[in-house]
Write an enzyme that holds these catalytic residues in place. Structure first.
Site, PDB file in Angstrom:
ATOM      1  N   LYS A  22     -54.127  21.454  21.398  1.00  0.00           N
ATOM      2  CA  LYS A  22     -53.444  21.378  22.699  1.00  0.00           C
ATOM      3  C   LYS A  22     -53.277  22.762  23.318  1.00  0.00           C
ATOM      4  O   LYS A  22     -53.538  22.968  24.503  1.00  0.00           O
ATOM      5  CB  LYS A  22     -52.070  20.724  22.501  1.00  0.00           C
ATOM      6  CG  LYS A  22     -51.106  20.936  23.647  1.00  0.00           C
ATOM      7  CD  LYS A  22     -49.719  20.405  23.335  1.00  0.00           C
ATOM      8  CE  LYS A  22     -48.818  21.340  22.576  1.00  0.00           C
ATOM      9  NZ  LYS A  22     -48.029  22.291  23.367  1.00  0.00           N
ATOM     10  N   ASN A  23     -52.831  23.721  22.494  1.00  0.00           N
ATOM     11  CA  ASN A  23     -52.499  25.036  23.055  1.00  0.00           C
ATOM     12  C   ASN A  23     -53.735  25.861  23.405  1.00  0.00           C
ATOM     13  O   ASN A  23     -53.626  26.877  24.090  1.00  0.00           O
ATOM     14  CB  ASN A  23     -51.569  25.813  22.113  1.00  0.00           C
ATOM     15  CG  ASN A  23     -50.163  25.217  22.113  1.00  0.00           C
ATOM     16  OD1 ASN A  23     -49.854  24.375  22.961  1.00  0.00           O
ATOM     17  ND2 ASN A  23     -49.343  25.632  21.170  1.00  0.00           N
ATOM     18  N   CYS A 116     -35.860  26.660  27.599  1.00  0.00           N
ATOM     19  CA  CYS A 116     -36.105  25.331  27.020  1.00  0.00           C
ATOM     20  C   CYS A 116     -35.408  25.262  25.678  1.00  0.00           C
ATOM     21  O   CYS A 116     -34.728  26.201  25.282  1.00  0.00           O
ATOM     22  CB  CYS A 116     -37.596  25.050  26.910  1.00  0.00           C
ATOM     23  SG  CYS A 116     -38.402  26.112  25.716  1.00  0.00           S
ATOM     24  N   ARG A 121     -37.363  31.703  27.684  1.00  0.00           N
ATOM     25  CA  ARG A 121     -38.829  31.838  27.745  1.00  0.00           C
ATOM     26  C   ARG A 121     -39.200  32.633  28.995  1.00  0.00           C
ATOM     27  O   ARG A 121     -39.665  32.075  29.987  1.00  0.00           O
ATOM     28  CB  ARG A 121     -39.505  30.453  27.792  1.00  0.00           C
ATOM     29  CG  ARG A 121     -39.130  29.462  26.702  1.00  0.00           C
ATOM     30  CD  ARG A 121     -39.854  29.675  25.397  1.00  0.00           C
ATOM     31  NE  ARG A 121     -41.294  29.579  25.449  1.00  0.00           N
ATOM     32  CZ  ARG A 121     -42.001  28.475  25.296  1.00  0.00           C
ATOM     33  NH1 ARG A 121     -41.392  27.333  25.113  1.00  0.00           N
ATOM     34  NH2 ARG A 121     -43.322  28.492  25.329  1.00  0.00           N
ATOM     35  N   ASP A 307     -44.738  28.009  15.327  1.00  0.00           N
ATOM     36  CA  ASP A 307     -44.897  26.575  15.583  1.00  0.00           C
ATOM     37  C   ASP A 307     -44.936  25.736  14.296  1.00  0.00           C
ATOM     38  O   ASP A 307     -45.031  24.508  14.364  1.00  0.00           O
ATOM     39  CB  ASP A 307     -46.169  26.312  16.414  1.00  0.00           C
ATOM     40  CG  ASP A 307     -46.007  26.799  17.848  1.00  0.00           C
ATOM     41  OD1 ASP A 307     -44.876  27.100  18.249  1.00  0.00           O
ATOM     42  OD2 ASP A 307     -47.029  26.883  18.560  1.00  0.00           O
ATOM     43  N   ARG A 399     -45.937  14.898  22.820  1.00  0.00           N
ATOM     44  CA  ARG A 399     -46.501  16.000  23.606  1.00  0.00           C
ATOM     45  C   ARG A 399     -47.523  16.791  22.801  1.00  0.00           C
ATOM     46  O   ARG A 399     -48.361  17.480  23.379  1.00  0.00           O
ATOM     47  CB  ARG A 399     -45.392  16.951  24.052  1.00  0.00           C
ATOM     48  CG  ARG A 399     -44.425  16.307  25.012  1.00  0.00           C
ATOM     49  CD  ARG A 399     -43.432  17.310  25.517  1.00  0.00           C
ATOM     50  NE  ARG A 399     -44.128  18.489  26.033  1.00  0.00           N
ATOM     51  CZ  ARG A 399     -43.540  19.622  26.348  1.00  0.00           C
ATOM     52  NH1 ARG A 399     -42.244  19.740  26.194  1.00  0.00           N
ATOM     53  NH2 ARG A 399     -44.220  20.631  26.818  1.00  0.00           N
TER      54      ARG A 399
HETATM   55  C1  EPZ Z   1     -47.326  29.815  23.246  1.00  0.00           C
HETATM   56  O1  EPZ Z   1     -46.220  29.904  24.147  1.00  0.00           O
HETATM   57  C2  EPZ Z   1     -47.359  28.389  22.744  1.00  0.00           C
HETATM   58  N1  EPZ Z   1     -47.497  27.473  23.865  1.00  0.00           N
HETATM   59  C3  EPZ Z   1     -46.093  28.076  21.952  1.00  0.00           C
HETATM   60  O2  EPZ Z   1     -46.241  26.790  21.389  1.00  0.00           O
HETATM   61  C4  EPZ Z   1     -45.950  29.096  20.818  1.00  0.00           C
HETATM   62  O3  EPZ Z   1     -44.727  28.864  20.144  1.00  0.00           O
HETATM   63  C5  EPZ Z   1     -45.974  30.515  21.373  1.00  0.00           C
HETATM   64  O4  EPZ Z   1     -47.186  30.720  22.155  1.00  0.00           O
HETATM   65  C6  EPZ Z   1     -45.931  31.593  20.303  1.00  0.00           C
HETATM   66  O5  EPZ Z   1     -47.011  31.437  19.432  1.00  0.00           O
HETATM   67  C7  EPZ Z   1     -48.688  27.198  24.376  1.00  0.00           C
HETATM   68  O6  EPZ Z   1     -49.703  27.761  23.995  1.00  0.00           O
HETATM   69  C8  EPZ Z   1     -48.764  26.170  25.427  1.00  0.00           C
HETATM   70  P1  EPZ Z   1     -45.401  33.743  24.114  1.00  0.00           P
HETATM   71  P2  EPZ Z   1     -46.055  31.185  25.063  1.00  0.00           P
HETATM   72  O7  EPZ Z   1     -45.485  34.177  25.521  1.00  0.00           O
HETATM   73  O8  EPZ Z   1     -47.364  31.789  25.336  1.00  0.00           O
HETATM   74  C9  EPZ Z   1     -41.638  36.560  24.691  1.00  0.00           C
HETATM   75  C10 EPZ Z   1     -45.618  24.589  20.866  1.00  0.00           C
HETATM   76  O9  EPZ Z   1     -44.707  24.129  20.112  1.00  0.00           O
HETATM   77  N2  EPZ Z   1     -42.125  36.730  26.073  1.00  0.00           N
HETATM   78  O10 EPZ Z   1     -46.491  34.169  23.189  1.00  0.00           O
HETATM   79  O11 EPZ Z   1     -45.207  30.808  26.208  1.00  0.00           O
HETATM   80  C11 EPZ Z   1     -41.196  35.134  24.407  1.00  0.00           C
HETATM   81  O12 EPZ Z   1     -39.886  34.896  24.839  1.00  0.00           O
HETATM   82  C12 EPZ Z   1     -45.353  25.744  21.811  1.00  0.00           C
HETATM   83  O13 EPZ Z   1     -46.764  24.104  20.914  1.00  0.00           O
HETATM   84  C13 EPZ Z   1     -41.545  37.669  26.893  1.00  0.00           C
HETATM   85  O14 EPZ Z   1     -40.595  38.362  26.501  1.00  0.00           O
HETATM   86  O15 EPZ Z   1     -45.258  32.156  24.099  1.00  0.00           O
HETATM   87  C14 EPZ Z   1     -41.347  35.093  22.907  1.00  0.00           C
HETATM   88  O16 EPZ Z   1     -40.247  35.721  22.295  1.00  0.00           O
HETATM   89  C15 EPZ Z   1     -43.889  26.093  21.907  1.00  0.00           C
HETATM   90  N3  EPZ Z   1     -42.016  37.812  28.161  1.00  0.00           N
HETATM   91  C16 EPZ Z   1     -42.603  35.941  22.661  1.00  0.00           C
HETATM   92  O17 EPZ Z   1     -42.724  36.766  23.827  1.00  0.00           O
HETATM   93  C17 EPZ Z   1     -43.072  37.077  28.628  1.00  0.00           C
HETATM   94  O18 EPZ Z   1     -43.471  37.276  29.786  1.00  0.00           O
HETATM   95  C18 EPZ Z   1     -43.884  35.150  22.488  1.00  0.00           C
HETATM   96  O19 EPZ Z   1     -43.997  34.165  23.527  1.00  0.00           O
HETATM   97  C19 EPZ Z   1     -43.662  36.134  27.790  1.00  0.00           C
HETATM   98  C20 EPZ Z   1     -43.180  35.980  26.502  1.00  0.00           C
END
Ligand code: EPZ
Length: 424
Positions: A22-23, A116, A121, A307, A399
């Site tokens: 999915k991701n 969320c 996020r 995850d 989902r």
């Molecule tokens: C992706 O989310 C995945 N979602 C998430 O999977 C997964 O948990 C996550 O990556 C981490 O591996 C999808 O691919 C659709 P990040 P993403 O930006 O990209 C911080 C699931 O269960 N951050 O890599 O949104 C953030 O808060 C989902 O399938 C900032 O500070 O995650 C976190 O602490 C849930 N500023 C860290 O970075 C930003 O602009 C990593 O988040 C963006 C992120």
């Protein structure tokens, strides 16, 4: 609303096939907005999030046709570039249309995603990256509005306090494919889903090197064409089935697995006493003896994935000894702690760390799913628990896991999907 009713205590055994990730699929589908001409994406899972992404692409003027596990996508009318709140609040990953829309159409309006169940996020890194490419970014009535006549290549640092950003890297890398000149993303996310997106973009004519490392270089091109692409296997689904074999002391042949995407998880499973061997197109996972405690810390890839943190917590609650889990990506991703405790797990949280005291004999109870991976953890705990566990609000699990109850049933689980009202 549906719930899952699980009568625990059955050893799982048999073969299960892992679906496409999915991701990986969500940003790849969004990147189709960059192309002139049709794209076909294969091995898409049948999931609510994929359906939401199809609806969003249609709203943005794409003709989308789905057949079995493939989808064709072609932009026919580029006049609407607005992903509204109603869509984004249902699926946060809608944010990955931002980069492709901006690069291809010169404007993108995407509702600002809120927090969320797994915590804050933010999307600041996405926006900083696009600004570095020359876009102006404003917040108007709750929407992020990004504009640029033509993006310009730049050197961009995408590291944040919690590591890099997966979807931020996807957004900036996708946008940079059509920028004028060269872009270098430093501290890029190395996740396999980013590499899968890069492979798709290359098939469309993009010039990208270094994906899978913290430095990605993109030479901008003037246009991209459609392409055909097969999505990688879902490493989180594979890991969830591996834990299912371990927690039920069962034996599963799990097909369509890239074990090289799961080294940290396999290492931890072996440490606690679960046997994992490569076998055919996948892995054979079994566990015959008592499991041992361990400590783990979630990290960006190739570390242990956030995850799978909730699912591994369920496993460690039946392991012998005290385990320590530290969540380094989303420090508040612990909604499952209270629900696992309802099933008899002994878990103590201190900030981003929990101590899991084991072994506990889990006993079924009604529990509430709060997010996708938390609900998977509750299902796993239910498979191991004595008596009946009812997992409510299973739309969360739908989902990310295709027909989960049917696939678990096929390998020996006693699990039924029911309407919550039927249980009253
Ligand atoms: C992706 O989310 C995945 N979602 C998430 O999977 C997964 O948990 C996550 O990556 C981490 O591996 C999808 O691919 C659709 P990040 P993403 O930006 O990209 C911080 C699931 O269960 N951050 O890599 O949104 C953030 O808060 C989902 O399938 C900032 O500070 O995650 C976190 O602490 C849930 N500023 C860290 O970075 C930003 O602009 C990593 O988040 C963006 C992120």
């Amino acid at each position: 609303m549906d719930c899952l009713v699980i009568k625990g205590g059955h050893r799982l055994s048999g073969t299960v096939r892992v679906c496409g990730a999915k991701n990986a699929a969500l940003p790849i589908m969004a990147a189709s907005l960059l192309a002139d001409g049709p794209s076909v994406i294969d091995d898409l899972p049948q999931l609510q999030d994929i359906q939401s992404q199809i609806e969003l692409l249609r709203l943005l003027g794409a003709e989308v046709n789905r057949s079995a596990d493939s989808v064709s996508i072609e932009v026919k009318d580029p006049s609407n570039s607005h992903a509204p709140y109603d869509v984004v609040r249902k699926m946060r990953a809608s944010i990955c249309v931002l980069g492709p829309l901006l690069a291809r159409r010169g404007v993108a309006r995407v509702s600002m995603p809120g927090g969320c169940a797994i915590g804050d996020r933010p999307v600041d890194l996405h926006l900083r990256g696009l600004e570095a490419l020359g876009a102006s970014v404003d917040l108007e009535n709750g929407d992020i509005v990004a504009r640029a006549k033509r993006l310009r290549g730049a050197a961009i640092f995408l590291g944040g306090n919690f590591g890099s950003t997966v979807l931020g890297t996807a957004n900036v890398m996708s946008a940079a494919t059509l920028a004028k000149g060269t872009t270098v993303i430093e501290s890029a996310a190395c996740e396999p889903e980013v590499v899968d997106l890069a492979n798709y973009l290359r098939a469309m004519g993009a010039k990208i090197t270094g994906d899978g490392t913290p430095r990605i270089t993109i030479e901008g091109v003037d246009s991209l064409h459609g392409a055909r692409h097969r999505i990688i296997p879902d490493r989180i689904e594979a890991g969830t089935f591996m834990i299912a074999a371990g927690i039920t002391h069962g034996e599963l042949q799990i097909d369509n697995v890239r074990i090289d995407h799961l080294m940290a998880v396999v290492d931890k499973l072996r440490t606690v006493g679960v046997l994992v061997v490569e076998s055919g197109a996948g892995v054979r996972v079994s566990s015959q003896r008592n499991l041992r405690a361990t400590s783990l810390t979630t990290q960006p890839y190739p570390g242990f994935p956030t995850d799978l943190q909730a699912q591994f917590m369920a496993l460690l609650s039946v392991a012998d000894g005290n385990s320590i889990i530290t969540e380094k990506i989303f420090p508040d991703r612990f909604m499952h702690v209270a629900e696992l405790s309802r099933l008899g797990a002994s878990i103590h949280r201190e900030g981003p760390t929990v101590i899991v005291e084991g072994p506990r004999h889990l006993i079924g109870a009604p529990v509430m799913a709060s997010d996708l991976r938390a609900s998977a953890a509750l299902v796993l705990a239910g498979l191991a628990a004595k008596d009946t566990t009812t997992v409510n609000r299973v739309y969360h699990i739908d989902r990310g896991y295709e027909k989960i109850e049917q696939r678990l049933k096929a390998v020996g689980a006693d699990i039924e999907r029911m309407d919550e009202k039927e249980l009253d």
